[in-house]
Design an enzyme around this catalytic site. Structure first.
Site, short mmCIF file in Angstrom:
data_model
loop_
_atom_site.label_atom_id
_atom_site.label_comp_id
_atom_site.label_asym_id
_atom_site.label_seq_id
_atom_site.Cartn_x
_atom_site.Cartn_y
_atom_site.Cartn_z
N ARG A 88 0.88 -1.18 0.00
CA ARG A 88 0.00 0.00 0.00
C ARG A 88 0.91 1.22 0.00
O ARG A 88 1.93 1.23 0.70
CB ARG A 88 -0.93 0.02 1.24
CG ARG A 88 -2.05 -1.02 1.15
CD ARG A 88 -3.04 -0.86 2.29
NE ARG A 88 -4.00 0.20 2.05
CZ ARG A 88 -4.89 0.61 2.96
NH1 ARG A 88 -4.91 0.07 4.17
NH2 ARG A 88 -5.75 1.57 2.68
N ASP A 230 -1.57 8.33 8.57
CA ASP A 230 -0.81 7.32 7.83
C ASP A 230 0.56 7.83 7.41
O ASP A 230 1.43 7.03 7.06
CB ASP A 230 -1.60 6.88 6.59
CG ASP A 230 -2.77 6.01 7.01
OD1 ASP A 230 -3.74 6.56 7.58
OD2 ASP A 230 -2.70 4.79 6.82
N ASN A 240 -4.43 11.14 6.21
CA ASN A 240 -5.22 10.17 6.98
C ASN A 240 -6.43 9.79 6.14
O ASN A 240 -6.62 10.31 5.02
CB ASN A 240 -5.64 10.77 8.33
CG ASN A 240 -6.19 9.70 9.27
OD1 ASN A 240 -5.63 8.61 9.38
ND2 ASN A 240 -7.31 9.97 9.92
O1 MRU Z 1 -7.34 2.24 4.95
P1 MRU Z 1 -7.07 2.00 6.42
O2 MRU Z 1 -8.25 1.44 7.14
O3 MRU Z 1 -5.81 1.20 6.65
O4 MRU Z 1 -6.82 3.45 6.97
C1 MRU Z 1 -6.46 3.61 8.32
C2 MRU Z 1 -6.40 5.02 8.74
O5 MRU Z 1 -6.50 5.93 7.95
C3 MRU Z 1 -6.10 5.27 10.17
O6 MRU Z 1 -6.74 6.42 10.60
C4 MRU Z 1 -4.59 5.43 10.26
O7 MRU Z 1 -3.95 4.25 9.88
C5 MRU Z 1 -4.07 5.90 11.51
S1 MRU Z 1 -4.41 4.90 12.88
C6 MRU Z 1 -3.40 3.94 13.47
#
Ligand code: MRU
Length: 350
Positions: A88, A230, A240
């Site tokens: 990702r 992220d 995020n």
């Molecule tokens: O696509 P995802 O569900 O992996 O996205 C996760 C997020 O955006 C969270 O808010 C982010 O990873 C921060 S939390 C530990």
């Protein structure tokens, strides 16, 4: 050398076996899947069976340690690390974890070094979460109504979470704390996963559709917003889950404090600003319908077009403070270059 047994809400390592809680199926089914190969881990990451910035990094590291334990050829393992690093594109934690595993795998005693490194990444993530929780909880007052987006809890990390770690700790030490949970379209990480975590912890919460935050803030019913991240760029801009920027704009307009909570492993000191953060584009079907333990539904015309960026970028100017494992920082601190040193945090490089 055999890796020690490790347990978190969504990952388990037991006697040579890596088990992943399938987050697709939550909250209705708690199904643990064995993950044994790079291909399986890559698919699990890309389909969000395992998700959350810190957890995908730690999960990928444990899988690599598994391959070492299985006696897979060294070069194949290094290729697997390179492949998982790209599974990702937005969460930098995955890249940091894979880079650390690659360094360990290049040492002379690479078997021991890589297994030790995976154990450390898991345990360090737990320690980083605990530190953020205690730093952030100090910002919360009795009876605060907190709003959060996506899932930034124990399903997204090896520990108590980032934003949800703060919220959980605040709920433990303050009276009357309650939570507005953004459902978080398109994949419903709030309505499915954060709600599941709130239930298990016994924290009072209400799910709202993402488009309800504005009127709640207008009515004075949101005291603070806590979200995860992220990737945080050196200037404090951060990526995020898509919809975070909407919340930041609303919070700014309504003068509601807006906090981003993340470990040093989410900081990308080499990324100058938010415009350089790669944003993952996902399948149109996630927008035109929904899929989960309840089955698969599509509600749009069969040939409907859709746009599906998984993340957005919030500019640093909209953040009240950055809650990191090493402390709580303001824009002033960020402008003095504080984030450049965070990846050298003692907990992380121990
Ligand atoms: O696509 P995802 O569900 O992996 O996205 C996760 C997020 O955006 C969270 O808010 C982010 O990873 C921060 S939390 C530990």
């Amino acid at each position: 050398m055999i890796m020690k047994n490790l347990t978190s809400t969504a990952l388990r390592y037991e006697s040579g076996k890596l088990l992943v809680l399938d987050q697709h199926l939550l909250p209705h089914q708690e199904t643990w899947r064995v993950c044994q190969t790079v291909e399986m881990m890559e698919t699990m990451i890309q389909t969000l069976q395992i998700r959350g910035a810190p957890l995908i990094g730690v999960g990928a590291a444990l899988l690599v340690a598994c391959l070492v334990e299985q006696g897979q050829p060294h070069n194949d393992i290094l290729d697997g690390v390179a492949r998982l690093r790209q599974a990702r594109p937005t969460a930098v934690n995955l890249m940091h974890c894979m880079d650390r595993m690659a360094v360990a795998l290049r040492q002379q005693n690479w078997q021991v070094a890589s297994i030790t490194c995976a154990e450390e990444l898991f345990e360090q993530d737990q320690a980083l979460c605990a530190a953020m929780a205690s730093n952030g909880a100090a910002l919360v007052k009795d009876n605060d109504r907190l709003l959060t987006h996506c899932n930034a809890g124990s399903l997204a990390t090896a520990g108590v979470g980032t934003a949800i770690g703060v919220i959980t700790q605040a709920w433990r030490i303050r009276q009357g704390v309650s939570v507005w949970v953004d459902e978080t379209r398109p994949l419903l990480q709030g309505g499915r996963l954060t709600a599941w975590e709130m239930e298990r912890a016994g924290i009072p919460y209400q799910i709202i559709c993402d488009n309800m935050a504005a009127s709640l803030m207008q009515a004075g019913k949101v005291d603070k917003v806590f979200v995860g991240s992220d990737r945080i760029a050196a200037n404090g801009d951060f990526a995020n889950k898509v919809g975070t920027y909407n919340l930041a704009v609303l919070a700014h307009f309504h003068a509601v404090p807006f906090y981003v909570v993340a470990p040093c492993t989410t900081v990308d000191a080499n990324c100058k600003s938010g415009e350089h953060i790669p944003i993952e584009q996902r399948a149109k079907a996630e927008v035109t319908g929904v899929r989960g333990s309840f089955g698969e539904v599509s509600w749009s015309p069969e040939k409907a077009d859709a746009f599906n960026p998984a993340f957005d970028v919030t500019p640093a100017s909209m953040v009240t403070a950055w809650v990191l494992d090493s402390g709580v920082y303001t824009l002033n601190d960020i402008q003095r270059g504080i984030l450049k040193g965070t990846s050298k945090n003692a907990l992380f490089t121990r």
